[in-house]
Design an enzyme around this catalytic site. Structure first.
Site, mmCIF file in Angstrom:
data_model
loop_
_atom_site.group_PDB
_atom_site.id
_atom_site.type_symbol
_atom_site.label_atom_id
_atom_site.label_comp_id
_atom_site.label_asym_id
_atom_site.label_seq_id
_atom_site.Cartn_x
_atom_site.Cartn_y
_atom_site.Cartn_z
ATOM 1 N N GLU A 405 3.321 4.344 5.298
ATOM 2 C CA GLU A 405 3.841 4.911 4.053
ATOM 3 C C GLU A 405 3.238 6.271 3.730
ATOM 4 O OE1 GLU A 405 4.739 0.598 3.980
ATOM 5 O OE2 GLU A 405 2.959 1.782 4.476
ATOM 6 N N HIS A 472 5.194 -8.706 -3.092
ATOM 7 C CA HIS A 472 6.568 -8.223 -3.017
ATOM 8 C C HIS A 472 7.275 -8.289 -4.361
ATOM 9 C CE1 HIS A 472 5.535 -9.407 1.116
ATOM 10 N NE2 HIS A 472 6.472 -8.564 1.528
#
Length: 666
Positions: A405, A472
């Site tokens: 990322e 998540h």
């Protein structure tokens, strides 16, 4: 000052002509003489800090002269030679170091923490690593535009221990980007010697692990640096690929002047002093009858005059006068919103479909827009938002990324520097923590620091209610609403999501675009089929009433609507914020002044959430109109659990109705 000595470096001028030899000498001599002057000014308190590159000039000068002036260089704080070789006016450099307005950051940052598009230089930030991924993005733009240009980026041996280094090299290798990664191995990371920093014999060895060529050069030998980098750069222009170069050199002074060099063994300092790149090359040119004593004196006199004249210009410049309006106006690049009206033809779309269609239409509108993310190409992303995009736009513009990322956010920044647009998909908003540094320290601060826009949208699939557990399910918008320089958008409906996403991509500022996963396939709405825009920073008033103001966003909007549907006697203003930064305070204040009561609903846990700031704003600006305390409703102060019994208990959804009724009865 420079003294004569017998050369301890072996030079091979090959086919380099005498004019170039003299220019190499001048370009090394100038930063050395500037530094010697700066060290005097530092002791006099006329500059605040100095990171010395004395003894490392050959690397900066050799690399810069090997590149074309239109090719980007990303230097560090010991690379004064990059700036002077690119012929930046010295008075501007001196103004930068003195915090004057004629510098490059308007007094907002110091030393070499700046960039300049005029000279194709992109300066570092103190976190070191992010510039490596930024170089990837600049190189990617060069590749996509077929410019046949190389990008050079610097780091020290200390920076190679950062994750950004490994991510950037891996991405560059996988995508075969035209980047020369320049590692200045100068022996120490502040006071930590190399033996305590890495285990391999040479940093260049790491190139093998990334499938790239690597080289070790004598960083004090200007001819070796210039010749080899020139050859490599020309090769990379013809056959784009990354290359890792380790320059062996030594830091002759402290990490910065205040730290000193007491921790360095004297014999080591003495040995490296004999390899002074400027003195050795000067002696070599004399020996080769390329440089006469008369020329040498004239060159030094010219540099002394140039330094003194430009110092006077910087000294004579007025000190910066603090101006609040100026500071605030420079946090974001000015964006003139252009409204594109929605067409009358509509189609019922789920939230996920509206986002996909909006993204596709933006790709059609902006030929320079690139989408990057994990599994977004042929697979279409884990939520299938980019399904079919590869067929429509090609793999060059729809790019699968490795799991990194940080490097991808940085590459997006590099694309922006090179004049392109980028959308980065975080597979889940939770994973942005792995790219947090470049978001909050690079994207957010670049325009304020040196007037460089960050034309990047980071898509953030977020939220609970889908039994996805602690890693998540977060709705972490508060991390970014806190950071000046970022915009944060959080739609609750398909119509809003499509129009706001289009505007976010149009906007040259960095935007965090939150998309609630539980709403992706559960919320439907008639949505215009063509491209349209909606303004950022404008809330939507979904219901009007006089009893109370409900302020919320994302899934909270639907929780509030459900509550009001089950309690039709409650007469409320319901505000869907849609945009959290900028925040539509006018809509909030007008409503609260009308109703006299306010309740703020967020999915995030309570402490430190945006509801707290909205509550404070209401108390400060609407206190005299309030008939009750401002109420905040949020989820539990725990990580988000997995199993539905615990998740239901965690969420604010189940607490809202009771809190709303209690406030109405106050």
């Amino acid at each position: 000052m420079l003294t004569s000595m017998k050369s301890t470096i072996t030079y091979d001028k090959k086919s380099i002509d005498n004019k170039t030899l003299i220019q190499l000498y001048k370009n090394m001599l100038k930063p050395r003489m500037i530094e010697e002057k700066m060290l005097i000014l530092l002791r006099q308190g006329k500059i605040s800090k100095w990171f010395s590159g004395i003894g490392q000039e050959a690397i900066s000068v050799g690399v810069t002269m090997a590149l074309k002036k239109e090719e980007y260089i990303l230097p560090m704080h010991r690379n004064l030679g990059v700036f002077t070789t690119r012929k930046i006016p010295l008075n501007r450099l001196f103004s930068q170091w003195q915090g004057k307005a004629n510098g490059f950051t308007k007094g907002r940052d110091r030393s070499f923490h700046f960039g300049t598009q005029e000279f194709n230089i992109v300066g570092m930030i103190s976190h070191l690593g992010p510039q490596l991924g930024v170089a990837d993005g600049i190189a990617l733009a060069s590749l996509l535009k077929n410019k046949k240009q190389v990008t050079a980026v610097f780091t020290g041996e200390g920076g190679t221990s950062e994750g950004d280094f490994h991510e950037a090299l891996n991405v560059a290798s996988v995508w075969q980007l035209p980047v020369i990664f320049c590692v200045e191995n100068n022996g120490y990371g502040l006071s930590t010697p190399t033996k305590e920093q890495y285990r391999c014999k040479d940093i260049a060895d790491r190139g093998k692990g990334y499938g790239m060529e690597s080289f070790i050069l004598d960083g004090n030998n200007i001819l070796e640096v210039y010749s080899k980098i020139s050859k490599l750069a020309e090769s990379v222009r013809k056959r784009p690929r990354p290359i890792l170069v380790e320059f062996k050199t030594f830091r002759m002074r402290g990490h910065e002047e205040a730290s000193g060099t007491k921790y360095v063994p004297k014999e080591l300092l003495n040995a490296w002093s004999l390899k002074d790149p400027v003195v050795n090359f000067q002696e070599y040119l004399r020996k080769e009858n390329v440089l006469t004593e008369k020329q040498e004196v004239a060159i030094k006199e010219d540099i002394v005059h140039e330094i003194n004249e430009n110092l006077k210009l910087a000294y004579d410049e007025e000190a910066i006068t603090a101006n609040e309006a100026t500071e605030l106006s420079d946090v974001y690049k000015q964006f003139e919103y252009k409204h594109v009206e929605a067409n009358s033809k509509t189609q019922e779309l789920r939230l996920i479909d509206a986002i996909s269609l909006g993204l596709k239409q933006s790709m059609q509108k902006h030929n320079d827009l690139v989408i990057m993310g994990q599994d977004i190409a042929e697979y279409g992303g884990v939520f299938k938002i980019t399904e079919g995009f590869v067929k429509a736009f090609g793999k060059e513009r729809v790019r699968n990324t490795p799991i990194c990322e940080s490097a991808i956010v940085e590459a997006a920044m590099g694309l922006s520097i090179a004049g392109m647009k980028a959308v980065v998909e975080m597979q889940f908003a939770d994973f942005v923590t792995s790219g947090f540094n470049p978001v909050v320290n690079y994207l957010a601060k670049s325009h304020y620091r040196w007037n460089q826009q960050a034309d990047v949208v980071v898509r953030m699939p977020c939220g609970a209610g889908v039994a996805a557990g602690p890693f998540h399910s977060q709705t972490n918008e508060a991390w970014f609403t806190k950071t000046p320089g970022l915009k944060v958008i959080y739609p609750a409906f398909p119509y809003d999501a499509k129009g706001l996403l289009a505007t976010a991509i149009e906007d040259p500022n960095p935007v965090l675009f939150f998309e609630h996963k539980a709403l992706y396939r559960s919320i439907r709405q008639e949505v215009p089929t063509d491209y349209y825009t909606l303004p950022l920073g404008k809330a939507s008033l979904l219901k009007e009433g006089t009893d109370i103001t409900i302020i919320t966003y994302g899934a909270g909007v639907h929780w509030a609507l459900h509550t009001l549907e089950n309690n039709k006697e409650i007469n409320a203003d319901l505000i869907d914020l849609r945009s959290l930064q900028p925040l539509d305070t006018e809509a909030i204040y007008n409503s609260v002044k009308k109703t006299g009561k306010a309740i703020i609903l967020q999915e995030d846990s309570l402490f430190g959430g945006i509801a707290s700031d909205i509550s404070a704003l209401i108390m400060e600006h609407c206190f005299e109109h309030l008939d009750a305390p401002v109420k905040r409703v949020a989820s539990m102060e725990t990580p988000i659990p997995f199993i539905n019994q615990l998740e239901d208990q965690y969420l604010a959804k189940g607490k809202f109705e009771k809190a709303l009724k209690a406030l109405l009865e106050y």
